[in-house]
Design an enzyme around this catalytic site. Sequence first.
Site, PDB file in Angstrom:
ATOM      1  N   TRP A 133      39.405  43.305  39.542  1.00  0.00           N
ATOM      2  CA  TRP A 133      39.431  42.982  40.970  1.00  0.00           C
ATOM      3  C   TRP A 133      40.055  41.620  41.284  1.00  0.00           C
ATOM      4  O   TRP A 133      40.259  41.293  42.444  1.00  0.00           O
ATOM      5  CB  TRP A 133      37.985  42.966  41.511  1.00  0.00           C
ATOM      6  CG  TRP A 133      37.084  42.199  40.588  1.00  0.00           C
ATOM      7  CD1 TRP A 133      36.299  42.723  39.596  1.00  0.00           C
ATOM      8  CD2 TRP A 133      36.942  40.777  40.496  1.00  0.00           C
ATOM      9  NE1 TRP A 133      35.666  41.715  38.899  1.00  0.00           N
ATOM     10  CE2 TRP A 133      36.047  40.507  39.435  1.00  0.00           C
ATOM     11  CE3 TRP A 133      37.485  39.699  41.203  1.00  0.00           C
ATOM     12  CZ2 TRP A 133      35.682  39.208  39.071  1.00  0.00           C
ATOM     13  CZ3 TRP A 133      37.126  38.409  40.836  1.00  0.00           C
ATOM     14  CH2 TRP A 133      36.233  38.175  39.777  1.00  0.00           C
ATOM     15  N   HIS A 158      40.645  51.574  39.490  1.00  0.00           N
ATOM     16  CA  HIS A 158      40.543  50.162  39.864  1.00  0.00           C
ATOM     17  C   HIS A 158      39.081  49.737  39.805  1.00  0.00           C
ATOM     18  O   HIS A 158      38.181  50.567  39.681  1.00  0.00           O
ATOM     19  CB  HIS A 158      41.127  49.963  41.277  1.00  0.00           C
ATOM     20  CG  HIS A 158      41.856  48.664  41.430  1.00  0.00           C
ATOM     21  ND1 HIS A 158      41.449  47.510  40.800  1.00  0.00           N
ATOM     22  CD2 HIS A 158      42.961  48.320  42.151  1.00  0.00           C
ATOM     23  CE1 HIS A 158      42.283  46.521  41.119  1.00  0.00           C
ATOM     24  NE2 HIS A 158      43.224  46.979  41.926  1.00  0.00           N
ATOM     25  N   SER A 210      37.338  42.660  30.976  1.00  0.00           N
ATOM     26  CA  SER A 210      36.502  41.880  30.063  1.00  0.00           C
ATOM     27  C   SER A 210      36.599  42.425  28.627  1.00  0.00           C
ATOM     28  O   SER A 210      37.033  43.556  28.408  1.00  0.00           O
ATOM     29  CB  SER A 210      35.047  41.954  30.530  1.00  0.00           C
ATOM     30  OG  SER A 210      34.632  43.305  30.522  1.00  0.00           O
ATOM     31  N   GLU A 231      44.505  43.623  28.062  1.00  0.00           N
ATOM     32  CA  GLU A 231      44.679  42.259  28.598  1.00  0.00           C
ATOM     33  C   GLU A 231      43.284  41.784  28.966  1.00  0.00           C
ATOM     34  O   GLU A 231      42.744  42.171  29.995  1.00  0.00           O
ATOM     35  CB  GLU A 231      45.570  42.295  29.855  1.00  0.00           C
ATOM     36  CG  GLU A 231      46.986  42.772  29.622  1.00  0.00           C
ATOM     37  CD  GLU A 231      47.865  41.720  28.969  1.00  0.00           C
ATOM     38  OE1 GLU A 231      47.425  40.564  28.811  1.00  0.00           O
ATOM     39  OE2 GLU A 231      48.992  42.065  28.605  1.00  0.00           O
ATOM     40  N   LEU A 232      42.678  40.956  28.107  1.00  0.00           N
ATOM     41  CA  LEU A 232      41.258  40.648  28.283  1.00  0.00           C
ATOM     42  C   LEU A 232      41.022  39.195  28.705  1.00  0.00           C
ATOM     43  O   LEU A 232      41.936  38.513  29.153  1.00  0.00           O
ATOM     44  CB  LEU A 232      40.512  40.993  26.990  1.00  0.00           C
ATOM     45  CG  LEU A 232      40.758  42.423  26.489  1.00  0.00           C
ATOM     46  CD1 LEU A 232      40.011  42.685  25.194  1.00  0.00           C
ATOM     47  CD2 LEU A 232      40.378  43.456  27.547  1.00  0.00           C
ATOM     48  N   CYS A 265      42.009  34.967  34.503  1.00  0.00           N
ATOM     49  CA  CYS A 265      41.881  35.017  33.050  1.00  0.00           C
ATOM     50  C   CYS A 265      42.485  33.770  32.420  1.00  0.00           C
ATOM     51  O   CYS A 265      42.016  33.305  31.393  1.00  0.00           O
ATOM     52  CB  CYS A 265      42.534  36.284  32.513  1.00  0.00           C
ATOM     53  SG  CYS A 265      44.163  36.560  33.185  1.00  0.00           S
TER      54      CYS A 265
HETATM   55  P1  NAP Z   1      35.381  44.243  33.804  1.00  0.00           P
HETATM   56  O1  NAP Z   1      33.981  44.325  34.173  1.00  0.00           O
HETATM   57  O2  NAP Z   1      35.767  44.500  32.411  1.00  0.00           O
HETATM   58  O3  NAP Z   1      36.179  45.211  34.799  1.00  0.00           O
HETATM   59  C1  NAP Z   1      37.558  45.468  34.641  1.00  0.00           C
HETATM   60  C2  NAP Z   1      37.810  46.963  34.851  1.00  0.00           C
HETATM   61  O4  NAP Z   1      37.204  47.669  33.767  1.00  0.00           O
HETATM   62  C3  NAP Z   1      37.166  47.505  36.115  1.00  0.00           C
HETATM   63  O5  NAP Z   1      37.972  48.527  36.642  1.00  0.00           O
HETATM   64  C4  NAP Z   1      35.857  48.052  35.604  1.00  0.00           C
HETATM   65  O6  NAP Z   1      35.314  49.046  36.428  1.00  0.00           O
HETATM   66  C5  NAP Z   1      36.293  48.633  34.282  1.00  0.00           C
HETATM   67  N1  NAP Z   1      35.219  48.791  33.317  1.00  0.00           N
HETATM   68  C6  NAP Z   1      34.214  47.943  33.052  1.00  0.00           C
HETATM   69  N2  NAP Z   1      33.464  48.441  32.050  1.00  0.00           N
HETATM   70  C7  NAP Z   1      34.008  49.607  31.697  1.00  0.00           C
HETATM   71  C8  NAP Z   1      33.669  50.604  30.726  1.00  0.00           C
HETATM   72  N3  NAP Z   1      32.645  50.467  29.917  1.00  0.00           N
HETATM   73  N4  NAP Z   1      34.457  51.696  30.639  1.00  0.00           N
HETATM   74  C9  NAP Z   1      35.512  51.844  31.453  1.00  0.00           C
HETATM   75  N5  NAP Z   1      35.881  50.951  32.388  1.00  0.00           N
HETATM   76  C10 NAP Z   1      35.132  49.841  32.507  1.00  0.00           C
HETATM   77  O7  NAP Z   1      36.012  42.842  34.125  1.00  0.00           O
HETATM   78  P2  NAP Z   1      35.629  41.885  35.326  1.00  0.00           P
HETATM   79  O8  NAP Z   1      34.516  41.049  34.864  1.00  0.00           O
HETATM   80  O9  NAP Z   1      35.518  42.605  36.591  1.00  0.00           O
HETATM   81  O10 NAP Z   1      37.003  41.070  35.379  1.00  0.00           O
HETATM   82  C11 NAP Z   1      37.137  39.851  34.849  1.00  0.00           C
HETATM   83  C12 NAP Z   1      37.559  39.868  33.392  1.00  0.00           C
HETATM   84  O11 NAP Z   1      38.894  40.350  33.292  1.00  0.00           O
HETATM   85  C13 NAP Z   1      37.581  38.485  32.832  1.00  0.00           C
HETATM   86  O12 NAP Z   1      37.156  38.479  31.501  1.00  0.00           O
HETATM   87  C14 NAP Z   1      39.045  38.106  32.922  1.00  0.00           C
HETATM   88  O13 NAP Z   1      39.412  37.058  32.083  1.00  0.00           O
HETATM   89  C15 NAP Z   1      39.687  39.404  32.589  1.00  0.00           C
HETATM   90  N6  NAP Z   1      41.084  39.454  33.061  1.00  0.00           N
HETATM   91  C16 NAP Z   1      42.088  39.448  32.132  1.00  0.00           C
HETATM   92  C17 NAP Z   1      43.431  39.443  32.548  1.00  0.00           C
HETATM   93  C18 NAP Z   1      44.546  39.433  31.554  1.00  0.00           C
HETATM   94  O14 NAP Z   1      45.679  39.736  31.928  1.00  0.00           O
HETATM   95  N7  NAP Z   1      44.327  39.082  30.287  1.00  0.00           N
HETATM   96  C19 NAP Z   1      43.719  39.453  33.911  1.00  0.00           C
HETATM   97  C20 NAP Z   1      42.665  39.473  34.825  1.00  0.00           C
HETATM   98  C21 NAP Z   1      41.356  39.474  34.380  1.00  0.00           C
HETATM   99  P3  NAP Z   1      34.069  48.774  37.383  1.00  0.00           P
HETATM  100  O15 NAP Z   1      34.490  47.807  38.408  1.00  0.00           O
HETATM  101  O16 NAP Z   1      33.802  50.134  37.933  1.00  0.00           O
HETATM  102  O17 NAP Z   1      32.966  48.258  36.501  1.00  0.00           O
END
Ligand code: NAP
Length: 463
Positions: A133, A158, A210, A231-232, A265
Site C-alpha cells: 500500500w 493489492h 514484507s 522486493e522486500l 522500503c
Molecule cells: P505486507 O504485509 O507484506 O503486504 C504486502 C502485500 O502482501 C499486500 O498485498 C498483502 O496483502 C500481501 N500479503 C501479506 N501477507 C501475505 C500472505 N501471507 N500471503 C499472500 N499475500 C500476503 O507488507 P506491508 O507491511 O503492508 O508493506 C510494507 C513492507 O513492504 C515493508 O517491509 C517494506 O519495506 C516493503 N516494501 C518493499 C519494497 C521494495 O521494493 N523492496 C517496496 C515497498 C514496500 P494484505 O494487505 O491483504 O495483507
Amino acid sequence: MSFSTVNPYSGQTIKTFPVADAATIDAAIESAHAAFLSWRTTPLAERAAVLQRAADLLRKDSRRFAEILTLEMGKLIGEAEAEVELSAKILEYYVKFGAKQLAPRVLQANGFADGDVQLIKEPLGVLFAIEPWNFPFYQVIRITAPQTTAGNAVLLKHASNVPQSALAMEQLFRDAGAPEGLLTNLFVSHDDVETVIADPRVRGVALTGSERAGSSVAALAGKYLKKSTLELGGADAFIVLSDADVEKAAKWAVFGRHWNAGQVCVSSKRIIVEDAIYDSFLAHYRAGVAELVAGDPLDPSTTLAPLSSQGARDGLAKQVEAAVSHGAKAETVGKPVPTQGSFYQPTLLTDISPDNPAYHTEFFGPVSQIYRVSDEDAAIKLANDSPYGLGGSVFSQDVARAKRVGGQLETGMVYINQPTGVKADIPFGGVKNSGYGHELIDLGLTEFVNEKLLVISDIDGSF
Ligand code: NAP
C-alpha cells in the site's frame, strides 16, 4: 478479512469491498489468460500505444488520481502527485525502450553463421502481482508496465487497505485501450493466494512487501514451480563520513527518513555517523525534524503525513517501547502531532546495542535509529550487520572515498550524497532478506520472459 478504504486522517471507513469467492477467482484468471493469448501476438508498437495512452490519462487527471492515494493511505498530496507523474514516466520509459530491449540477441556460436543462433524473448503468461500500500500506483505500474510490454498479463492482488487504488489501475488500462483482463484486479484473501499460484494458467509471481509475506509466497511459488521475484523490506544505512557537508547531509537525512511518513522500503532507517561530526550532525538533524509539520495530508503546507492506518501506528509504538525496554534512548522531537489521524510523533532512537531487537528491525514510520561510530570501517561493519540488503547511502565531499565505502555495502543499491531513491529509468532490487530479482529498466522487463533459443542449421549441413 475485507478490502476497505479507511481514511487514515479522518479515521472514517469510506468503502468496503467483498473478498472474491472461488468463481470470481477462476473468472479473473480466465480473463487474464484470455487477454494474454491475444496480447502476446499484439505488435510491440500497439502495446506501446496502450502504455502511452495510460501515461497520458494519468497526467490528464493527475489531481484525481493523487487524491485517491491521499484518501486511502494518507500520503501528502504533493507526494501523491509526484507518484502519479513517476508512474507516467515508467510507462513512457517502456514506450521508448521496450521494443529495443526485447529485440532478439544474436549469439556468436562456433560453426554457425551470424544470425543463426538467437535468443528470442517470449512472454510467459499470466503473472500474479502482490503489491503493498505504500506506493499504491507506482508499485502496480512498476510491474505492469514492463510485463505488459513483454507480452504478459497481470493479475493484481493489492494490499487490503487500497482497494480503490487497485480499481483505478485496472480502469486505467481499460481506458487506455488494453484488452479486457490485461490488468485484472482480484480482491483475493491470503487463504486463496495458493489457489491462484497453483493454477496452471498463472506462470509467475512477483511480490513486493514484507519478509513474512515474501517467504510465504516464495514457498508457494517453489511448491508449484513458478518463477518468482521478491522486493522486500529494508533498513537502509545512511552513512555520514567525517568529511561530509554536515548541514546538507542532515537535510537529506530528514527527507530520507520522513518522506511518505517514513513508510518507504528505502527510507534512511539507520543513520550512521562518524564520531568527529556526530554532535554537529545530530543538532542539525534534530532541528530539521522539529520543523516537520504534521497535519491534513491534503493541505500543501503539511510536511509529515499520518501513517497508513491506526494499526500501523500502534505497531510502530510497540516497536519503540520494545527498543526502549532493551536499553535504547528515545527522544521525541517537534510539536505534538495531531490527535486526530494515525500520526506518530517523530522519535530519535540512540544507544541501540546489537542485542536490542531494534538493531535488526525495520521501523516503518518517523523513527530514526542513529548510531555513532569511530571510523569508516566501523560504519561499513555496522551497515552490513543487517538481515537486509536493499539500498544505502554514503555522504562525503570526497566522492572517491564515498565510492570506496559504498562499494563495500552488501546491498542492491548505493547512492552517494543522496538517500536511496526511486526513478523511472534506474533499476530497483535488493539482496539478502530484501529479496531477489529486479524491477524497472531491461532487468525488470526480462524477469518473466522465456529466453527461447533458436538455432538455424543449413539443411544440407553435414553431421
Ligand atoms: P505486507 O504485509 O507484506 O503486504 C504486502 C502485500 O502482501 C499486500 O498485498 C498483502 O496483502 C500481501 N500479503 C501479506 N501477507 C501475505 C500472505 N501471507 N500471503 C499472500 N499475500 C500476503 O507488507 P506491508 O507491511 O503492508 O508493506 C510494507 C513492507 O513492504 C515493508 O517491509 C517494506 O519495506 C516493503 N516494501 C518493499 C519494497 C521494495 O521494493 N523492496 C517496496 C515497498 C514496500 P494484505 O494487505 O491483504 O495483507
